[in-house]
Design an enzyme around this catalytic site. Structure first.
Site, PDB file in Angstrom:
ATOM      1  N   GLU A   2      -4.867  -2.829  -4.516  1.00  0.00           N
ATOM      2  CA  GLU A   2      -3.843  -3.087  -3.258  1.00  0.00           C
ATOM      3  C   GLU A   2      -4.888  -2.661  -2.128  1.00  0.00           C
ATOM      4  OE1 GLU A   2      -1.324  -4.268  -2.351  1.00  0.00           O
ATOM      5  OE2 GLU A   2       0.120  -4.340  -4.229  1.00  0.00           O
ATOM      6  N   ARG A  19       1.063  -1.171   0.039  1.00  0.00           N
ATOM      7  CA  ARG A  19      -0.103  -0.078   0.193  1.00  0.00           C
ATOM      8  C   ARG A  19       0.737   1.679   0.209  1.00  0.00           C
ATOM      9  NH1 ARG A  19      -4.319  -3.123   4.004  1.00  0.00           N
ATOM     10  NH2 ARG A  19      -5.731  -3.948   2.214  1.00  0.00           N
TER      11      ARG A  19
END
Length: 391
Positions: free
Chosen positions: A364, A244
């Site tokens: 993500e 992320r």
């Protein structure tokens, strides 16, 4: 206007200079054509790998660059400023190496990591499934023990580099336990039974191949399992925190690129006898765009520094991903507005940047998932503690 950066070492500054030079000379001239033709630029990754940019956050003893995440993310951002598909690819490659680097045995790391980090090989990360995008614990791909092998069957959706990668980090179910029934495997691309479906036809990031990977009786030696049996979900969730941050950096770079194009255009385009940047209404739009880029960068690097100091950073990674990708969507949309009708044409890259920004709010972990992660940490014991770095 390149971003202003503060870096911890001269080596890190040299890395940024190298990345900017490569981005300007090797990536920028090719990006528009490759994206228009939906062509995967495999040779670009070889160039970046040979320059040492594919293994930056990993130890030197295994072939990596031994750079802190604070530096690695700024390299990613510089790449994304000119070509997001490539920056996403670098982030995914780093993600595909994470399980082995963090959970593999010393023997496994020494055998496989140098080739994975050295630049010649490209990785893919196979976690999501068609019915289980944001809920990896619901995966159905199975790995059944058969002597000294596992036999894998199933399908993995949305695989970046699918069909082009040299190795795949694959999560598969080894028991019915929802959270402790998933294991991690490192599978070479030429393993029989591992095949790629035709690439997805996407709105953006068209130079980055995304495909469903099919596993039909794929036999994987037991020694290619990473971590313990049943540890796969923990590996996946741990790697996603770092992934992320990678996407947050890519989104920040994308927004920076859109801002740069908008500012240049606003300086050159004239109305009513002066450059449009001198009109307050448009100047304020550009100011808001710049503030959004700077806030995304600061949030992302703050989370990276927590990671570098070995501190918990799950919530901060979600904040960074949420802020940076939402800001990128806003900044790229505003860049199109600044260019007016020209912004809506493919003669300028801002329309492509706008299309590319959208998916960053999705992969993500969607930004709705990020809000769930953040909200669940708000009342946890120990939140808001103080750590003195260096003691």
């Amino acid at each position: 206007m390149p971003a202003t950066r503060t870096l911890p070492t001269r080596e890190a500054a040299d890395l940024i200079d190298l990345t900017r030079a490569l981005a300007s000379k090797e990536l920028a001239p090719r990006a528009a054509e490759a994206e228009s033709e939906e062509r995967f630029p495999r040779d670009v990754f070889l160039t970046l790998g040979r320059a040492g940019l594919l293994g930056l956050p990993y130890p030197e003893e295994y072939g990596g660059g031994a750079q802190p995440y604070e530096v690695y993310l700024q390299v990613l951002e510089e790449i994304a400023t000119v070509w997001s598909s490539v920056a996403v690819g670098v982030s995914v490659h780093a993600l595909s190496c994470y399980g082995l680097a963090a959970y593999g045995t010393e023997e496994q790391r020494r055998e496989w990591l140098p080739d994975m980090l050295g630049g010649e090989l490209l990785g893919a990360y196979a976690l999501s499934e068609p019915h289980a995008g944001s809920d990896p614990a619901a995966m159905r791909t199975r790995a059944v023990r058969d002597g000294d092998h596992y036999v894998l069957n199933g399908a993995k959706a949305w695989t970046t580099h699918g069909g082009h990668a040299d190795f795949y980090t694959v999560m598969a179910r080894t028991s019915d336990h929802r959270t402790r029934g998933i294991s991690c495997f490192l599978i070479p691309a030429d393993t029989p039974g591992l095949t790629a479906a035709p690439p997805e036809r996407k709105m953006g990031l068209t130079g980055s191949t995304t495909a469903t990977m099919h596993l039909e009786d794929v036999r994987v030696p037991v020694h290619r399992r990473i971590g313990e049996e049943g540890q796969g979900l923990a590996i996946a969730l741990s790697s996603l925190d770092s992934g992320r941050l990678g996407i947050a950096a890519v989104a920040t770079g994308l927004a920076q690129g859109a801002l740069d194009h908008a500012v240049r255009y606003a300086q050159e385009r004239e109305t009513f006898g002066k450059p449009i940047i001198e009109h307050q209404g448009l100047a304020f739009v550009l100011a808001d765009m710049a503030a959004a880029v700077e806030s995304a960068r600061a949030t992302t690097l703050a989370a990276a520094r927590l990671r570098d100091h070995g501190l918990p950073f799950t919530a901060e990674a979600s904040v960074a991903k949420l802020v940076a990708t939402d800001n990128a969507m806003k900044v790229t949309t505003d860049a199109v507005q600044v260019l007016g009708g020209y912004g809506y044409t493919r003669d300028f890259p801002v329309e492509r940047y706008m299309r590319e920004a959208k998916v960053m709010q999705i992969f993500e972990g969607t930004n709705q998932i990020q809000r769930m992660v953040i909200s669940r940490t708000l009342t946890r014991p120990g939140r808001g503690g103080i750590t003195v770095v260096g003691e």
